[in-house]
Each structure stands twice: as structure tokens, then as C-alpha cells.
Enzyme design. Structure first.
Site, mmCIF file in Angstrom:
data_model
loop_
_atom_site.group_PDB
_atom_site.id
_atom_site.type_symbol
_atom_site.label_atom_id
_atom_site.label_comp_id
_atom_site.label_asym_id
_atom_site.label_seq_id
_atom_site.Cartn_x
_atom_site.Cartn_y
_atom_site.Cartn_z
ATOM 1 N N CYS A 138 0.833 -1.207 0.000
ATOM 2 C CA CYS A 138 0.000 0.000 0.000
ATOM 3 C C CYS A 138 0.865 1.254 0.000
ATOM 4 O O CYS A 138 1.359 1.679 1.046
ATOM 5 C CB CYS A 138 -0.939 -0.005 1.199
ATOM 6 S SG CYS A 138 -1.999 1.451 1.259
ATOM 7 N N CYS A 141 -0.408 4.125 2.126
ATOM 8 C CA CYS A 141 -0.189 3.958 3.575
ATOM 9 C C CYS A 141 1.269 4.212 3.932
ATOM 10 O O CYS A 141 1.561 4.850 4.934
ATOM 11 C CB CYS A 141 -0.526 2.533 4.031
ATOM 12 S SG CYS A 141 -1.953 1.793 3.268
ATOM 13 N N ASP A 142 2.173 3.666 3.166
ATOM 14 C CA ASP A 142 3.573 3.597 3.611
ATOM 15 C C ASP A 142 4.554 4.460 2.814
ATOM 16 O O ASP A 142 5.714 4.583 3.206
ATOM 17 C CB ASP A 142 4.048 2.131 3.553
ATOM 18 C CG ASP A 142 3.228 1.240 4.487
ATOM 19 O OD1 ASP A 142 2.784 1.751 5.530
ATOM 20 O OD2 ASP A 142 3.020 0.061 4.177
#
Ligand code: NDP
Length: 317
Positions: A138, A141-142
Site C-alpha cells: 500500500c 499507507c507507507d
């Protein structure tokens, strides 16, 4: 011997942000919800480290802590959270019948399916070893943790192109590792990739393994094959390795009754969470192939509980 049948108002299947948020709303509406967590209690977010884009946590929070907080909030209003996997359903009439762990029988007026989707991985041992230490599925997300660094994205679809473009805005360099000699993504998405200077597309490359240390990923060994005889190994130095080779919606057990699209995502009616089966609702990644964010899943969990509450209210009249 089969266990006795248990009758409940509202069954929630899955324990990610969608399942727990549905539970918070359903419990506060006196539906006495029961949640079956599934194999991965807390869902996909429990496999990430820091979460910085879930509203309400100005300093960020780790995925496991966020999910524990949501669980506690659901329990605070009386949700009955149980570890178990739904192995069969019978949605042919009312009430809905669900089998858990092959033997436990439950009858529910309303069922909320929030079983999520699982990111696909290549299946390399080194990918497993560095999961959460440079390996992510992701970018939204990261990606932030790789600012100014070099990363690679694997895949040739819309997700891979979108993630590569997103990462290119944060990182120094992005390799896009594509197994075929073309991108499957839409033309518009392809153009964005080709126009972005710090993305290098490596067509006809496959990842052999990731290299690194206790600190995490440091590189990847790739193989380039034009033809059987024309194979060459290439090493790239990277700090992050992002998988974007598709997701697998966890809908198999329901698809005999519940309408799914060609990829297996549950189809819901308009902006609601209603499926084609009255009294069966779907929330979170199981019905959302596009946004796939924790907060989006939580939002649809809320909608599912409200839809279920209305449905149960109508049943009573
Ligand atoms: P896709 O299934 O469309 O693409 C998966 C990609 O991963 C393909 O290029 C595939 O290669 C590659 N791949 C699969 N397995 C492997 C493997 N083992 N090794 C290397 N590469 C592999 O998935 P997406 O997640 O990209 O998209 C899912 C759906 O969501 C699509 O319909 C897409 O259009 C949509 N979507 C739309 C967006 C938008 O419109 N903004 C954004 C994101 C997704 P190959 O081509 O060789 O099969």
C-alpha cells in the site's frame, strides 16, 4: 455432534475497520451484534506499521494499536467479539443461516459482510522476511516513510501505475517492474507514468529475491527475459518494495447467494451497502476495489450498520 442453533439480530463477519465500525454503530443501536473475526483478527491494517492517515490520530498510530482501539470501542457498547471463520452460509430465506468453523450454527436477521480483500504477494521467501520492513502492498499507507529514497513497484495495472506516480512525488526514484512488455493500465494512467521523469519502467522483468539486512530491504535481484536464451540478472538498490499485483476479495463463501463482479467484489446497490439478498449487507474492501483505505472501510461499516438497523426495524413492522 452439531452444536445448537443460536439466534441473533445482527451478525458481522470480519474484524477490519469496516467490521468494527459496523459493530460500534450496531451495538449502540441495540442490535446486540456478534462479530466473527476471521483468521486475521484486525484485518489488513494489522500487517502495517505506522498509520498516519486515519483521522483522529494527530501523532499517527500503529496498525495493531488502531485495530485494538476500534475493537475496544466496539466492546464498550457490548459487541460480542469471537474468533472464528465463517465456513458456509445459507441465504436462501429468512433468517440467514451461517456456519462457523464447520459446526457452529447461527441464524441472524441481518448479516454484514466485511471480510475484506487480501493483497497478492509474489510468494518469495525474502518478501515474507521483509514484510513491514521495506515490503508493502500500500503506497498510500507507507510511501511517506520512503521520502527521498529509491523504491520499486511491481505490477502493470492501474494500481501499479497510480502507486508509482504517487511514490514519484515523494521518492527520488521509482522503478516500475512489469513482467510483460506492455502495461495493462488505462492509457491515461500509462501516459502519467511515461511522463514522470523519475519513474523507470523495467519491462519484461521479474523479481528473483530481495536483499537486505536487519534494518530492512536494501535491494532487489531481477531477471530480464526477452527470450529463453536472452536472460540477464539485474540488481537494483532500493529501500522500499511495493506490491501492486492485485487484490483478492474474500467473497468465495458468499458468492453462491450474493452477487459479485467479475473480480469477486460484492456488488452493492448505489450508495447503500445493500446486496442483492435482503438483509445481507457488505462493507469495506469486500465491496470497494477502488479506494481501499481504512477510513473508507470504516465509513462503509457505519453505513452498513445503519442499513441493517433500518432493515431490522422494517422486519418488526
Ligand atoms: P490488475 O489485475 O488490473 O493488474 C495486476 C497487474 O499485476 C498486472 O499488470 C499483472 O500482470 C501484474 N501481476 C499479477 N501477478 C503478477 C506476478 N506474479 N508477478 C508480476 N506481475 C504480476 O490489478 P489492479 O490492482 O491494478 O487493478 C484492479 C482493478 O481496479 C482494475 O480493474 C483497475 O482498472 C481498477 N483500478 C482503477 C483505478 C483508477 O481508475 N483510478 C486505480 C486502481 C485500480 P499482467 O498484465 O502480466 O497480467
Amino acid at each position: 455432534m452439531a452444536e445448537a442453533m443460536e439466534k441473533i439480530k445482527c451478525l458481522i463477519i470480519g474484524s477490519g475497520p469496516a467490521g468494527y465500525t459496523a459493530a460500534i454503530y450496531a451495538a449502540r443501536a441495540n442490535l446486540n451484534p456478534v462479530v466473527y473475526t476471521g483468521m486475521q483478527m484486525g484485518g489488513q491494517l494489522t500487517t502495517t506499521t505506522e498509520v498516519e492517515n486515519f483521522p483522529g490520530y494527530p501523532e499517527g498510530v500503529t496498525g495493531p494499536v488502531l485495530m485494538e482501539d476500534l475493537k475496544k470501542q466496539a466492546e464498550r457498547f457490548g459487541t460480542d467479539i469471537r474468533f472464528g471463520i465463517v465456513t458456509d452460509v445459507d441465504f436462501s430465506g429468512h433468517p440467514h443461516k451461517v456456519t462457523v468453523d464447520g459446526s457452529k450454527q447461527i441464524e441472524a436477521d441481518a448479516v454484514i459482510i466485511a471480510t475484506g480483500a487480501s493483497a497478492k504477494y509474489l510468494g518469495l521467501p525474502s518478501e515474507e522476511k521483509f514484510r513491514g520492513m521495506g515490503v508493502s502492498a500500500c503506497a498510500t499507507c507507507d510511501g511517506f516513510f520512503y521520502r527521498g529514497k529509491d523504491v520499486a513497484v511491481v505490477g502493470g495495472g492501474d494500481t501499479a501505475c497510480e502507486e508509482a506516480t504517487y511514490l514519484a512525488g515523494l521518492c527520488r526514484k521509482v522503478y516500475l517492474i512489469v513482467r510483460k512488455n506492455y502495461l495493462r493500465a488505462s492509457k491515461a494512467m500509462q501516459e502519467r507514468v511515461f511522463k514522470t521523469e523519475n519513474i523507470e519502467v523495467l519491462f519484461e522483468h521479474n523479481t528473483l529475491e530481495l536483499t537486505g539486512s536487519d534494518m530492512g530491504v536494501e535491494g532487489a535481484r531481477l531477471v530480464y527475459h526477452k527470450g529463453e536464451a536472452d536472460e540477464a540478472v539485474k540488481e537494483i538498490k532500493i529501500d522500499g518494495f511495493f506490491l501492486a499485483i492485485g487484490h483478492h476479495p474474500n467473497s468465495e463463501v458468499f458468492s453462491k447467494y450474493v452477487k459479485v463482479d467479475e473480480q469477486g467484489y460484492i456488488v452493492t446497490e448505489g450508495a447503500s451497502t445493500r446486496t442483492n439478498v435482503p438483509g445481507v449487507f457488505a462493507a469495506g474492501d469486500i465491496m470497494d476495489p477502488v479506494y481501499r483505505q481504512g477510513i473508507a472501510a470504516a465509513g462503509s461499516g457505519c453505513r452498513a450498520a445503519i442499513d441493517a438497523e433500518r432493515y431490522i426495524g422494517e422486519l418488526a413492522h
